[in-house]
Design a protein around this motif. Structure first.
Motif, PDB file in Angstrom:
ATOM      1  N   ARG A 184       0.867  -1.179   0.000  1.00  0.00           N
ATOM      2  CA  ARG A 184       0.000   0.000   0.000  1.00  0.00           C
ATOM      3  C   ARG A 184       0.905   1.231   0.000  1.00  0.00           C
ATOM      4  NH1 ARG A 184      -3.325  -1.591   3.219  1.00  0.00           N
ATOM      5  NH2 ARG A 184      -5.319  -1.695   2.146  1.00  0.00           N
ATOM      6  N   GLU A 190      -7.925   3.018  -3.327  1.00  0.00           N
ATOM      7  CA  GLU A 190      -8.464   1.666  -3.389  1.00  0.00           C
ATOM      8  C   GLU A 190      -9.469   1.570  -4.538  1.00  0.00           C
ATOM      9  OE1 GLU A 190      -7.675  -0.925  -1.502  1.00  0.00           O
ATOM     10  OE2 GLU A 190      -6.384   0.083  -0.049  1.00  0.00           O
ATOM     11  N   ALA A 238     -10.821   2.433   1.139  1.00  0.00           N
ATOM     12  CA  ALA A 238     -11.603   1.264   0.745  1.00  0.00           C
ATOM     13  C   ALA A 238     -13.091   1.490   0.992  1.00  0.00           C
ATOM     14  CB  ALA A 238     -11.113   0.032   1.510  1.00  0.00           C
ATOM     15  N   ARG A 420      -4.793   0.372  -5.741  1.00  0.00           N
ATOM     16  CA  ARG A 420      -4.738  -1.009  -5.258  1.00  0.00           C
ATOM     17  C   ARG A 420      -6.092  -1.661  -5.504  1.00  0.00           C
ATOM     18  NH1 ARG A 420      -6.093  -3.189  -0.143  1.00  0.00           N
ATOM     19  NH2 ARG A 420      -4.823  -4.943   0.544  1.00  0.00           N
TER      20      ARG A 420
END
Length: 866
Positions: A184, A190, A238, A420
């Motif tokens: 990360r 995210e 996220a 990511r």
């Protein structure tokens, strides 16, 4: 609010949605705690809460308030725990993604057991009970049993006297090994993929609500299965990415769907790939070349690789008309087997200020992926940098440029930040790849002397929207050259695509063929091993038949199904696989800080690639293992093959040896080494500081079957690997349960470069084969096409308690023509296991199983109807 983590105070946020796993991983950077199932099933996220093991993926972080937390990084209070040394010494790991969770649970058990019982080894069942909440998809359970037992006996209280058999063992046992899901970068965003809720539809429009997004649909704007990627969105956290994904609106125009493979074959069924272009673009679930074949609606084929097909058909038809007892026929079926790696598909992508592309990805093809990415984004190859330092499970579905990489790279460019993207478990079990289901119709005919007179096989592969069924094609490679008709068909449907899975098409073939051969042996009154040996022209496998026939469990078996509720049976199956190699493999050695560093782009997916390279270099140079390091998993390093088709060891070992020989030659030229021999010590290495040499994989003495490289870079070498599996099972005739108790795996793969990792891989192959035989079955809704087994409770893979005692026997002769003398064993070690289990069930019950998995209801129905 606060807690102590590994003895250090830590503050907990107030967000009740944050799990304990997220807190230690993302908040504290303690990435040894892994997340895989997010349902408390797999055990990879285990930590100690006030000394007791707990699944941190189920706990809210607020539950840690005022408690003492110990992660794998804190096991042993800053020193190496005996369990960690035991796991390293017994090679109780492969990819290593599950290892920290096992270590934490095992450490608690070992400490408790020793406090109560002293330094005594617990029974196997006790260990299985203690670790029942943990899963290892690689199947490293035999080593885990051995590690825990020896740690309980106090055998690893002191520092190890020798290096572990796996070079990265300490990193994996301590949680220091970093996987893509652990990466990360600063400022990382995210990403979440929004997937189709329809089995078949035109997408008229997608409204991402202003979120950063990339479109993942093809030019025809058509979805063909539930779970197909539509769009990927990204956000700084996220939680925000998930919220953005929930706000995406998709305008569908529904189309008729054929979500059930049986319905897909009916006249008038909705056609999955209706044009020539669509058929040409259909994904493949096989490795390498997919041969051309005719299409008729949703059926592709037949592709026929038989010889003297008309003769085979004629002989079998005549034998059927006259009721010949030497004619064996049957229909055998297998279910979908999902890959289920514990580290899901994942990618972290960023563009640097110079315009270079950096991709950290869970892949089994570092070098090949760099080439594909350079072509996709129109970059010079040197400006694409792929990293796969450790890969948490890869069995065929993590090769190539996949959607997680495309989405992460495109979003990173759109957002101007690293991105990511990690599949959740539902996505992994839906769209992460699977071994297709199959239906195989087989007929075998023996002549008056018991020789194979004719064979016909028709196989229908069920790979959803994908094609590539070559089940019967592989039958061309076994049991001589008697007349045979071998026809392969694909039945496509509106369901997720399959992907290559450890011996693609092999388990489906052997489930049918090896049981039919077993049936033939009983028909003609011949020992099943003796019949296989007589039919099989592979001389290397002859040695395995002789070994298997001499096993006490085989010699002492009794004829006929035994009486009683619990019935024991013994079954055998043979297997065959191609020898593949990549002759372009290169390894560089550089003397650096008094050590020899071997550099290779190869990804180590848990099969021991690092150990092979370091072992060869150390042996050739005559230096201690501690003076050789391996730098791997980066596309900027020298070329290495993909970890597919069992080609890495056969490619890497000889290249490492060639590089070591060149380093020795340089040492002799400079007068370094012991008595000018080129065998190096610390002083010689100091004199060679900075020296760099490059070694290549030399050509085999007899050349290759294919004089050119295949599309994936490999070459088919001369000879076939072989395996013979003997399995003992216990069948509970009251409950219908089948329990494998022991397995003997004979493997012919030439030189074994790294003995314990190789043995570990073969043991894991047995475990995966048992899962295929007894438990694994993806279930789909036949009306909607949705995957119903989209979590690791409903999709069951083998646990440690399902593991029989496994003995691996290596036959190393017969490969003298191969440079280095060794070939791959990952495929051949697993593909015949399910058939051996099936034959053992027949031996125990007198009932021939036809369909996988061998569920209790099928067992009870079968033995009740016998």
């Amino acid at each position: 609010m606060g807690t102590t983590v590994n003895g250090t105070p830590a503050q907990i946020g107030a967000d009740p949605a944050t799990t304990a796993a997220e807190f230690v991983r993302d908040g504290l950077g303690l990435t040894g705690t892994k997340t895989a199932c997010n349902a408390g099933v797999c055990g990879s996220c285990t930590l100690l809460l006030d000394g007791a093991p707990a699944a941190s993926c189920l706990l809210p972080a607020t539950a840690l308030e005022g408690r003492s937390v110990t992660t794998v990084e804190g096991i042993g209070n800053g020193a190496e725990h005996p369990v960690q040394r035991a796991f390293a010494a017994h090679d109780a790991m492969q990819c290593g993604y599950c290892t920290p969770g096992f270590v934490v649970e095992a450490a608690a058990f070992v400490d408790r057991h020793r406090a109560e019982h002293g330094d005594t080894a617990p029974a196997r069942d006790e260990i299985a009970d203690a670790l029942a909440g943990h899963l290892c998809r690689c199947g490293a359970y035999p080593g885990i049993y051995a590690a825990v037992a020896s740690a309980c006996a106090g055998e690893h209280d002191g520092a190890a006297e020798s290096a572990p058999p796996r070079t990265e063992a300490a990193e994996k046992a301590s949680g220091r090994a970093r996987y893509t899901t652990d990466v990360r970068p600063e400022g990382c965003w995210e990403a979440v993929i929004v997937r189709s809720t329809r089995a078949h539809a035109h997408v008229l429009g997608v409204d991402a609500g202003g979120a950063h997004h990339v479109d993942l649909l093809g030019a025809d704007r058509t979805v063909r299965y539930v779970g197909q990627p539509l769009v990927a969105v990204a956000a700084p956290t996220a939680a925000k990415a998930r919220a953005a994904a929930e706000q995406v609106s998709v305008d569908y125009r529904d189309l008729p769907a054929a979500a059930d493979p049986a319905a897909a074959r009916l006249p008038g069924a909705a056609v999955v790939h209706s044009t020539r272009a669509e058929r040409g673009a259909a994904p493949s679930h096989s490795e390498g070349f997919v041969p051309p074949a005719r299409w008729k609606d949703n059926v592709r084929g037949p592709f026929n690789m038989g010889w003297r097909s008309a003769t085979a058909v004629k002989r079998i038809r005549e034998a059927a008309r006259r009721g010949d007892d030497r004619l064996v026929t049957g229909v055998f079926q297998t279910a979908v087997q999902a890959h289920t790696p514990l580290e899901p598909h994942a990618c972290v992508a960023r563009w640097d200020d110079a315009g270079d592309l950096h991709i950290h990805v869970s892949t089994q093809a570092v070098a090949a992926l760099a080439e594909e990415a350079a072509e996709r984004w129109e970059l010079p190859r040197g400006r694409v940098h792929i990293t796969a330092e450790h890969v948490g499970g890869a069995f065929g579905a993590k090769a190539g440029l996949r959607v997680e990489t495309v989405a992460a790279v495109e979003l990173a460019r759109a957002c101007g930040a690293p991105v990511r993207l990690v599949f959740d478990r539902a996505a992994e079990l839906t769209d992460g790849g699977h071994r297709p289901a199959s239906r195989t119709e087989i007929a075998l005919l023996a002549d008056a002397d018991g020789h194979l007179s004719a064979m016909t096989m028709d196989a229908y592969s069920d790979g959803g929207v994908s094609v590539g069924g070559m089940v019967t094609t592989l039958a061309r490679l076994m049991y001589g050259r008697g007349p045979r008709r071998l026809r392969d068909f694909d039945v496509v449907s509106h369901r997720p695509p399959g992907a290559p899975f450890r011996g693609p098409n092999g388990p489906q073939l052997l489930w049918a063929l090896e049981q039919a051969v077993d049936d033939m042996a009983h028909r003609i009154g011949e020992d099943p091993i003796a019949l296989r040996r007589r039919w099989d022209g592979n001389t290397k496998r002859h040695a395995l038949y002789d070994w298997a026939a001499a096993l006490p469990v085989w010699r002492e078996r009794t004829a006929g199904a035994p009486p009683g509720r619990f019935r024991r049976g013994v079954g055998v199956a043979a297997a065959n696989w191609m020898y593949l190699v990549d002759s372009a493999t290169t390894i560089e050695l550089v003397v650096e800080d008094g050590t020899v560093v071997a550099e290779t782009a190869v990804q180590d997916i848990g099969t021991g690639a690092r150990s092979v390279v370091s072992g060869v270099v150390a042996d050739e140079l005559g230096v201690p293992a501690g003076l050789v390091r391996v730098r791997a998993g980066h596309s900027d390093l020298p070329y290495a093959p993909a970890s597919t088709g069992s080609r890495t060891t056969a490619s890497l070992g000889p290249a490492a040896r060639d590089a070591a020989a060149k380093l020795q030659e340089e040492a002799r030229g400079r007068g370094a080494g012991t008595a000018g021999s080129g065998r190096l010590d610390a002083a010689a290495l100091a004199a060679l500081e900075g020296l760099r040499v490059r070694g290549r994989r030399r050509r085999d003495r007899r050349g290759y079957v294919t004089p050119f490289a295949l599309p994936d870079g490999g070459t088919i070498g001369r000879g076939f690997t072989g395996a013979v599996h003997v399995v003992e099972v216990e069948v509970d005739t009251l409950l219908g349960a089948v329990r494998p108790t022991r397995c003997w795996a004979g493997i012919s793969a030439g030189r074994i470069y790294a003995e314990r990792p190789a043995r570990n891989q073969c043991e894991g192959g047995v475990v995966q084969g048992i899962g295929y035989a007894l438990y694994e079955q993806r279930r789909d809704d036949p009306l909607t096409g949705a995957v119903l087994t989209a979590n690791m409770e409903d999709y069951r893979i083998p646990g440690i308690g399902d593991t029989p005692e496994i003995t691996v026997h290596f036959h190393e002769e017969g490969w003298e023509h191969v440079t280095g003398g060794g070939v791959g064993l990952g495929e051949v070690s697993t593909i015949g296991v399910a058939a051996a289990v099936g034959n053992a069930v027949f031996d125990a019950t007198g009932w021939r199983p036809r369909e996988l998995p061998l569920r209790p209801d099928r067992i009870l129905e079968g033995i009740g109807a016998k």
